[in-house]
Scaffold this active site. Structure first.
Site, PDB file in Angstrom:
ATOM      1  N   CYS A  31     -62.454 -48.577   9.875  1.00 37.71           N
ATOM      2  CA  CYS A  31     -63.397 -49.653   9.545  1.00 37.71           C
ATOM      3  C   CYS A  31     -64.489 -49.725  10.607  1.00 37.71           C
ATOM      4  O   CYS A  31     -64.261 -49.434  11.777  1.00 37.71           O
ATOM      5  CB  CYS A  31     -62.690 -50.996   9.416  1.00 37.71           C
ATOM      6  SG  CYS A  31     -62.077 -51.672  10.964  1.00 37.71           S
ATOM      7  N   CYS A  34     -63.944 -52.179  13.504  1.00 40.62           N
ATOM      8  CA  CYS A  34     -63.032 -51.646  14.535  1.00 40.62           C
ATOM      9  C   CYS A  34     -63.827 -50.787  15.513  1.00 40.62           C
ATOM     10  O   CYS A  34     -63.600 -50.826  16.729  1.00 40.62           O
ATOM     11  CB  CYS A  34     -61.934 -50.795  13.921  1.00 40.62           C
ATOM     12  SG  CYS A  34     -61.013 -51.609  12.617  1.00 40.62           S
ATOM     13  N   ASP A 424     -99.481 -27.125  18.616  1.00 43.32           N
ATOM     14  CA  ASP A 424     -99.828 -25.957  19.421  1.00 43.32           C
ATOM     15  C   ASP A 424    -100.279 -24.883  18.421  1.00 43.32           C
ATOM     16  O   ASP A 424     -99.984 -24.975  17.230  1.00 43.32           O
ATOM     17  CB  ASP A 424     -98.586 -25.502  20.205  1.00 43.32           C
ATOM     18  CG  ASP A 424     -98.826 -24.201  20.946  1.00 43.32           C
ATOM     19  OD1 ASP A 424     -99.874 -24.078  21.584  1.00 43.32           O
ATOM     20  OD2 ASP A 424     -97.958 -23.308  20.862  1.00 43.32           O
TER      21      ASP A 424
END
Length: 725
Positions: A31, A34, A424
């Site tokens: 979860c 948690c 570049d």
């Protein structure tokens, strides 16, 4: 609600001692709340500056404050996790040398089977109690037994967490709501809420695991073994056990385990896992191969050039799997929101339960307590805390499927605000490969004669221009015909070939020797050649523009990019010619690396605070500019250590159009994330009001919690289906 401005760290060049530990694996973390508890608890350990738990990949990332004893720290982390979430086990990478996604699945499978059995038994008991004419005591007893079977673990976790000072979580909300329902004699609804909550948890776990497997499948490029050649024997060994210089055999159908150079054999290789390219690439002796390629048909003998930890496949796996440790501002916002939101709704529910009966005539405590319990069930923020990280992680996975490595969801979100793209030139918009594109002989010389004189003059030079002239000549050079070789620094070469004095170089050399020559305005570098002080003509060496570059600029403009700019160290005429051809807005030429940073600073001052600037370079000599930009993108970064190190996003092919693809993926990810936020908060807001005024029952409350969470998770998984746009 507006997306908080992305906070992008502009100092990313690693010059100090590494302070980030290798990721720690958390098995059994099911979860999102948690994950947040572990994250906060670990962050308080001495010696830890910051901690991040990635719920999607079940990993813990730890940043250290300085020199600390790693063994002690790991013990402290294990103890802390065991205290906060005893069901979660902590393991290190070294303990799981194989694919970390492989371990523990039987354990998860048995847990799922147990939950299904509990659901069936509890559901059957509830149905008997609800629909059979039983005495009241027996009826209540069946409801209590059914409740204990399906909700006992949640009630236990809720009380355990309260004793640890962790009060406001989904276990607490469900326990209070269902026990409260029992207290007001709503037995069927009390059990039903716990039943549907657990069904929702089951489907949520299935959806999250499916999402994890989909993401893992995208990264299924890790080689399982390598065929090491030892004398005349071949031994199957782990890629980690191979050293630089070892010779390995790659059979048809096998993955290339490590980076190396082909010393024997010819084959077609599938590079799609690394580059997103569907067309196989032909390789032969002398070709470079990278770990993660798949050998299609021929037998290859390869000399290893990098150990596994430094190989491309290892770096890509590390980048993609660890990318979501760098969280987007929206993720951080939702995390903080959920943390303060839950206590607020608990207090609001308490007020809803006890204030109206005291101030409203005829109101009963049982009615308003029931409304408050409905309010609590609705308020659970699971849909947000689970689906938002999954959405961003899915976006990163989808991008990697298209050959785009994004180092963190903060960079993915920042791409939404890009308005200035700075390129570049060499290796980014052009191929970075110099070729002879034109030979213009004068004074009765032929093209072949002019090229031959130039090739003889450039025989000892390793300059890219000299190499391109010798490549165009394509014949072996008899050095016995050469005398008096003299390299004139900054000008060119003076040499005698078959008794004739040859001068090959730039305009300064012609001026120095007082030779009349033609000065042409062409795209590329001119090599002037003179024979015995007479002008013989010139050769044009140029870097070809990539076929994809013009389309890339067009796609960026279609996406609403305000300005496209090119910075190059090349001559002004060359830079402007390339810029005009591609339709760039600005061209700045003849720049040194530090001057490129100055130009970036000037462009940065033009944009608003919320607008972002990206710089696209080859990642080798553009490191300072990549670090200065809001988002640094390395082009052609495949196999380039500098590119992977310095950039925030790595385009694994040489296609500039992938920049537009990355922005499209970022926009689609944001749309899906905000769909979830608006949907979840909208539905919950409506049901909270309905619950407060008495129109919503526990059944509607279950939908607004479990149903919304499932729909949000399934919507988040759509991000994984992103294709090239």
């Amino acid at each position: 609600m507006s997306t908080p401005e992305a906070n992008i760290n502009k100092k990313r060049i690693k010059t100090e001692k590494k302070t980030v530990m290798d990721p720690i694996y958390l098995e059994g973390i099911d979860c999102a709340s948690c994950a947040k508890k572990i994250e906060r608890a670990v962050g308080k350990i001495n010696g830890i500056k910051a901690s991040t738990v990635d719920f999607a990949t079940q990993k813990l990332f730890v940043e250290l404050t300085g020199d600390v004893k790693t063994d002690k720290l790991i013990d402290d982390i294990k103890k802390t996790v065991a205290h906060v979430e005893p069901e979660v086990s902590v393991s290190l990478k070294s303990e799981n040398k194989g694919n970390e996604h492989d371990h523990g699945h039987d354990h998860k499978g048995s847990k799922t089977q147990q939950l299904i059995i509990r659901l069936a038994v509890s559901g059957a008991l509830t149905a008997i109690a609800a629909f059979s004419p039983l005495p009241f005591i027996l009826d209540v007893s069946l409801f209590v037994i059914a409740y204990a079977i399906i909700g006992g673990d949640i009630v236990y976790r809720a009380f355990r967490n309260i004793l640890k000072g962790q009060v406001f979580d989904e276990n607490f909300l469900m326990t209070i709501a269902t026990l409260g329902a029992f207290a007001v004699r709503q037995f069927p609804e009390g059990v039903a809420v716990m039943l549907f909550y657990q069904i929702g948890e089951l489907f949520q776990e299935i959806a999250v695991n499916r999402s994890r497997k989909s993401i893992s499948a995208l990264m299924d490029i890790r080689p399982d073994y390598a065929n090491l050649k030892v004398g005349n024997d071949i031994k199957k060994v782990a890629p980690e056990d191979i050293s630089i210089g070892d010779v390995i055999i790659i059979k048809p159908g096998e993955k290339v385990p490590l980076d190396g150079k082909v010393i024997e054999g010819q084959s077609m290789v599938d590079t799609s896992a690394l580059t997103g390219e569907s067309v196989p690439r032909e390789i032969e002796a002398g070709s470079d191969v990278l770990g993660g390629f798949i050998n299609k048909n021929g037998l290859l003998t390869v000399e290893v050039t990098k150990v596994y930890g430094e190989s491309t496949v290892a770096k890509i796996l590390d980048l993609v799997q660890n990318a979501s440790s760098k969280k987007a501002p929206t993720e951080n916002f939702i995390t903080k929101f959920a943390r303060y939101y839950t206590p607020v709704v608990v207090i609001a529910a308490a007020a809803l339960a006890f204030i109206p009966p005291l101030v409203i005539q005829g109101a009963t405590f049982s009615e308003w307590i029931y409304r408050a319990l409905v309010f609590l069930v609705i308020s659970c923020p699971c849909a947000l805390v689970v689906s938002i990280p999954l959405g961003f992680f899915g976006g990163i996975g989808g991008a990697s499927k298209s050959g785009i490595l994004v180092k963190g969801s903060n960079y993915l979100e920042a791409l939404n605000a890009v308005k200035y793209v700075v390129f570049d030139k060499t290796g980014t918009l052009t191929k970075g490969v110099f070729d002879v594109t034109s030979i213009q002989p004068k004074n009765n010389l032929t093209s072949e004669e002019l090229l031959e004189y130039a090739a003889f003059a450039e025989v000892h030079s390793n300059h890219p221009i000299a190499l391109s002239i010798r490549k165009a000549y394509g014949q072996e050079i008899d050095e016995s015909r050469i005398q008096n070789y003299n390299e004139i620094s900054g000008h060119g070469i003076q040499v005698t070939v078959n008794g004739k004095e040859i001068l090959a170089g730039n305009a300064k050399l012609m001026n120095k020797e007082h030779i009349a020559f033609e000065q042409k305005d062409v795209v590329g570098t001119l090599v002037h050649v003179a024979i015995d002080k007479q002008y013989g003509g010139y050769i044009v060496i140029s870097d070809e523009v990539k076929e994809d570059s013009a389309r890339a600029i067009q796609k960026l403009k279609e996406l609403g990019i305000k300005k496209t700019v090119m910075l190059t160290g090349d001559a002004k005429s060359v830079g402007e010619a390339v810029g005009r051809k591609l339709g760039l807005d600005e061209i700045h030429a003849e720049l040194l690396p530090d001057q490129k940073v100055d130009e970036i600073e000037k462009i940065d001052q033009q944009k608003t605070a919320k607008e972002k600037l990206i710089f696209v370079g080859d990642g080798i000599n553009d490191t300072p500019v990549l670090a200065r930009a809001d988002v640094g993108i390395a082009m052609g970064g495949l196999g380039s250590d500098a590119a992977i190190e310095a950039a925030d996003v790595v385009i694994m092919t040489d296609e500039p159009s992938k920049i537009a693809t990355a922005i499209n993926i970022a926009k689609r990810t944001r749309r899906i994330v905000w769909q979830n936020i608006i949907f979840a908060m909208g539905v919950k807001g409506i049901f909270l009001i309905l619950g407060a005024v008495g129109f919503a029952t526990m059944w509607e409350a279950v939908f607004s919690d479990v149903g919304v969470t499932l729909l949000a998770v399934l919507n988040a998984m759509r991000v994984l289906r992103i294709k090239n746009e």
